[in-house]
Design an enzyme around this catalytic site. Structure first.
Site: not given
Length: 477
Positions: A250, A284
């Site tokens: 990720e 993010c």
């Protein structure tokens, strides 16, 4: 390591409170040899843990959630001290989410791992006589999983890796971010108190790059689950490729927030404003790249400037603080350099852009950049701070093209009063997730990225699949 609390070979280092610049505590500095030892301990524990009844694994994860809940306030204080999170974020988004994830994967340990497949009728031939072939697809644990976690959420992120990995029968080596590892050791304490057998959970920390390298290249490690920057993820993937290790990555994001002229602008502004409010932009999934229809561009910018004006920047422990510090002085300098770069590229700073007048702490004022184009580095690169850029568009085709013109593809957003159009655009966006008129998440939906935003999916039952290998069992009836 192996169920024992071990003195680190390289001593300890100070963890800095980003709000006060004072020491939040001491963290162990492991050696490369100790990381390898931790991985060997996980390998030795795997044989028995992988055969443990799902009910037993579920009970341990549930008890771990109980332990974290019991120590909720003190754990949140630790998280706040080492990450600089506001009180609400440290409690609700960090420790609170961690409890929820351990509860979720206690249930996940009981999910079926066998899927019957339709029988197949085979004619007689070189492979044997005629018959009906039955088949099962069985999820098996991968083995030893290294979990390398990010600094922006020292509770929820590790829990999102450790809990499903253990639920599936894997053992783990956890390498927390060097900036805020103290919370992960508290998590290890909770798992130990919950009855996790020796070697099932091992934690190693350190500032030296060799610690992370060893956690990846150890021959005892079968899989690496990493959350962090794309650049580091690429280097980890190269090592994993050489050893054929499984990966769950990720990585970075540059979330596009597409705002059409029929959108509820107040709703859109509140969503975009989470870039400033959550982790001071160190997230993010943030909608950092606003792509707005030209006819409402000025109104949206005006509302965003007003919204920023109500955001209190300062001590995360004080009531009413919305924007706390970023993780370090080095990261503050990096974010500020991007703002200055934006100015040089021709962007206009309409809010923020200056360091808050605070005596101590690594603070950055929420910043809004307009007059941006898609070729600017501030638009293309992940800044990972409380900075939002605004790019105008004229029609739907241009909006989609601008949103997709990015190396990243983690989570994008669409705001429109026309739900049919919003869903149509969402389907065309090259991102692992799309929020339609919301920045909220469904915690059973798959999470992960397209392009350089990552490899694989987790969250919900998808995490159980991520930490499992599929095995086919075939027989002739």
């Amino acid at each position: 390591m192996g169920g024992e609390w071990v003195e680190p070979d390289c001593g300890h280092y100070e963890v800095t409170d980003p709000a006060t610049e004072e020491a939040a505590g001491l963290a162990p500095e492991a050696s490369r040899a100790q990381v390898y030892e931790a991985a060997r301990a996980a390998r030795e524990a795997f044989a028995s843990w992988s055969r443990t009844a799902p009910e037993e694994r579920a009970a341990i994860l549930d008890r771990a959630a109980d332990e974290i809940q019991r120590n909720f306030a003190s754990y949140a204080d630790v998280a706040q001290a080492e990450s600089g999170a506001t009180t609400g974020t440290a409690r609700g988004m960090q420790v609170g989410v961690s409890v929820a994830r351990f509860r979720r994967y206690a249930k996940g340990a009981l999910e079926p791992v066998e899927t019957p497949l339709p029988p197949q009728i085979n004619e007689a031939g070189p492979m044997g006589k005629a018959g009906v072939m039955g088949a099962l697809a069985v999820r098996q644990p991968v083995g030893v999983v290294t979990c390398i976690t990010s600094y922006n959420n020292p509770w929820a992120n590790p829990a999102g890796k450790v809990a499903p990995a253990l639920a599936m029968g894997n053992t783990v080596v956890v390498k927390p971010a060097p900036q805020d590892p103290l919370s992960v050791y508290r998590m290890a304490e909770a798992l130990e108190a919950a009855g996790a057998p020796p070697g099932v959970v091992n934690v190693v920390s350190g500032t030296d790059v060799s610690v992370g390298e060893a956690a990846v290249d150890s021959p005892d490690v079968d899989m690496v689950s990493f959350t962090g920057s794309t650049g580091v993820g690429q280097r980890i993937a190269e090592v994993c490729g050489r050893g054929m290790k499984r990966q769950l990555m990720e990585l970075g994001g540059k979330g596009a927030a597409v705002v059409f002229d029929d959108a509820d602008l107040d709703q859109a502004v509140a969503g975009i404003g989470t870039t400033y409010a959550f982790y001071s932009g160190q997230i993010c999934t943030a909608p950092t790249r606003v792509i707005v229809q030209r006819s409402v561009h000025d109104r949206l910018v005006e509302k965003l400037v007003q919204y920023i004006g109500f955001m209190k920047v300062g001590d995360p422990r004080e009531q009413g603080t919305v924007v706390g510090p970023v993780i370090s002085a080095a990261h503050r300098d990096r974010v500020e350099s991007y703002v200055e770069l934006g100015r040089k590229e021709g962007a206009r700073v309409v809010a923020g852009g200056v360091r808050p007048e605070l005596d101590r702490g690594f603070y950055i004022a929420p910043t809004l950049l307009t007059d941006c184009t898609n070729d600017m580095r501030v638009v293309r690169e992940e800044i990972f701070g409380p900075v939002v850029v605004v790019v105008p568009f004229d029609d739907e085709e241009e909006a989609v093209a601008l949103a997709n013109d990015s190396d990243y593809g983690l989570i994008d957003y669409v705001w429109s009063g026309d739900v049919a159009r919003a869903f149509r655009v969402a389907r065309r966006l090259r991102a692992g997730g799309v929020g339609v008129n919301t920045v909220g998440r469904n915690m059973e939906a798959p999470f992960g990225g397209f392009k350089k935003s990552g490899v694989g999916r987790d969250v919900g039952s998808y995490a159980l699949h991520a930490y499992g290998e599929l095995q086919a069992i075939v027989w002739q009836g």
